[in-house]
Design a protein around this motif. Structure first.
Motif, PDB file in Angstrom:
ATOM      1  N   HIS A  29      -5.838   0.235   2.086  1.00 56.11           N
ATOM      2  CA  HIS A  29      -5.387   1.549   2.538  1.00 56.11           C
ATOM      3  C   HIS A  29      -6.568   2.507   2.551  1.00 56.11           C
ATOM      4  O   HIS A  29      -7.372   2.537   1.620  1.00 56.11           O
ATOM      5  CB  HIS A  29      -4.296   2.090   1.623  1.00 56.11           C
TER       6      HIS A  29
ATOM      7  N   GLN B 241       0.864   5.579  -0.285  1.00 54.60           N
ATOM      8  CA  GLN B 241       0.158   6.856  -0.275  1.00 54.60           C
ATOM      9  C   GLN B 241       1.174   7.934  -0.609  1.00 54.60           C
ATOM     10  O   GLN B 241       2.166   8.102   0.086  1.00 54.60           O
ATOM     11  CB  GLN B 241      -0.459   7.129   1.097  1.00 54.60           C
TER      12      GLN B 241
ATOM     13  N   ALA C 127       0.830  -1.198   0.000  1.00 49.86           N
ATOM     14  CA  ALA C 127       0.000   0.000   0.000  1.00 49.86           C
ATOM     15  C   ALA C 127       0.866   1.250   0.000  1.00 49.86           C
ATOM     16  O   ALA C 127       1.774   1.384   0.805  1.00 49.86           O
ATOM     17  CB  ALA C 127      -0.904  -0.005   1.227  1.00 49.86           C
TER      18      ALA C 127
ATOM     19  N   ALA D  51      -2.833   1.170  -3.443  1.00 47.71           N
ATOM     20  CA  ALA D  51      -2.821   0.045  -2.495  1.00 47.71           C
ATOM     21  C   ALA D  51      -2.681  -1.303  -3.198  1.00 47.71           C
ATOM     22  O   ALA D  51      -3.632  -2.037  -3.385  1.00 47.71           O
ATOM     23  CB  ALA D  51      -4.100   0.073  -1.673  1.00 47.71           C
TER      24      ALA D  51
END
Length: 280
Positions: A22, A6, A4, A17
């Motif tokens: 996530h 971000q 995952a 993800a």
């Protein structure tokens, strides 16, 4: 294997993800957004969805769900390339103070060219909703969908999936419940990464305070009836709302029940709302 991820994109978020669920929240365009993504519970390959929440100056935002085409090579690479290209194009357009609608159309065209340039046969759907002040507008390629829902459950906008069943529902030949069980539900007729890609631009919809904007891949839309989605997300904290629809979708993917849809798939959802008070 990528897990995952971000990424921060000028105070926005991009989720890819790949192998782990996530969920993330952020503030943008005078409202709040929550995004969730996870892979099909029955597969070991990576999640082919990519999700982004992109600010466009202080008062506007772009919400994106892209779903790499299952059964084609490098679906994840296609969705991630498309979203990253759109994001980069928007950031360039913002520096030039371009109109958001023009920036989106140019960005989607750039994304289509970028996926075609991969030259690996991959493709992806992409659904975009722009928020400008109190106006929302959809841009649709494929079968990920967007819905704008009033606090009392009124549907103010709902995109049409670019698929045989989606068009049959729009024409009145199928109802939405029948479409979920149709043998051609999985077929999609429009992709980024193809020479004949087309962009379905929706009319602007005025958002009232506490209206909820939802974008979702078919992992949600193929497993949860629209009226169930509406009831889950029309009110209450966004974190609770997204947890509710995700729980229903995952439960149905994992266990078949008579009369209920069950189509395991990657699952991505975005919820956005302009709250009356500073809470979600």
């Amino acid at each position: 294997m990528v897990t995952a991820t971000q990424k921060t994109i000028s105070d926005g978020l991009l989720l890819d993800a790949a192998t782990e669920p996530h969920c993330a929240a952020t503030e943008l365009a005078g409202g709040k957004a929550v995004a969730y993504s996870d892979r099909d519970p029955n597969k070991e390959t990576e999640n082919e969805d990519t999700v982004a929440l992109i600010p466009y100056g202080p008062a506007a935002a772009v919400l994106v769900v892209a779903d790499g085409a299952g059964g084609l090579p490098a679906g994840k690479r296609a969705s991630l390339t498309a979203v990253e290209t759109l994001t980069s194009s928007l950031q360039t357009s913002m520096l030039k103070t371009s109109l958001l609608r023009t920036a989106i159309l140019n960005g989607i065209e750039a994304a289509n060219e970028a996926v075609q340039a991969l030259a690996n046969g991959s493709a992806t759907t992409m659904t975009v909703v722009t928020i400008e002040g109190r106006l929302a507008r959809s841009y649709q390629i494929g079968d990920s969908e967007a819905i704008v829902i009033g606090q009392r459950g009124l549907v103010k906008l709902q995109t049409t999936a670019h698929s045989p069943t989606g068009f049959a529902v729009e024409a009145g030949f199928l109802d939405e419940r029948e479409a979920l069980h149709h043998e051609e539900r999985h077929l999609v007729s429009n992709f980024i990464g193809t020479a004949d890609m087309r962009i379905d631009v929706g009319a602007a919809v005025e958002l009232d305070l506490r209206d909820t904007v939802l974008l979702a891949s078919d992992g949600l839309m193929d497993n949860v009836h629209v009226e169930e989605i509406i009831e889950c997300v029309r009110k209450g904290p966004l974190q609770d709302a997204i947890a509710s629809v995700v729980e229903i979708a995952k439960s149905r993917m994992q266990t078949e029940r008579l009369g209920l849809p069950s189509k395991p798939d990657d699952l991505s959802v975005i919820l956005f709302r302009k709250p009356e008070r500073n809470n979600i």
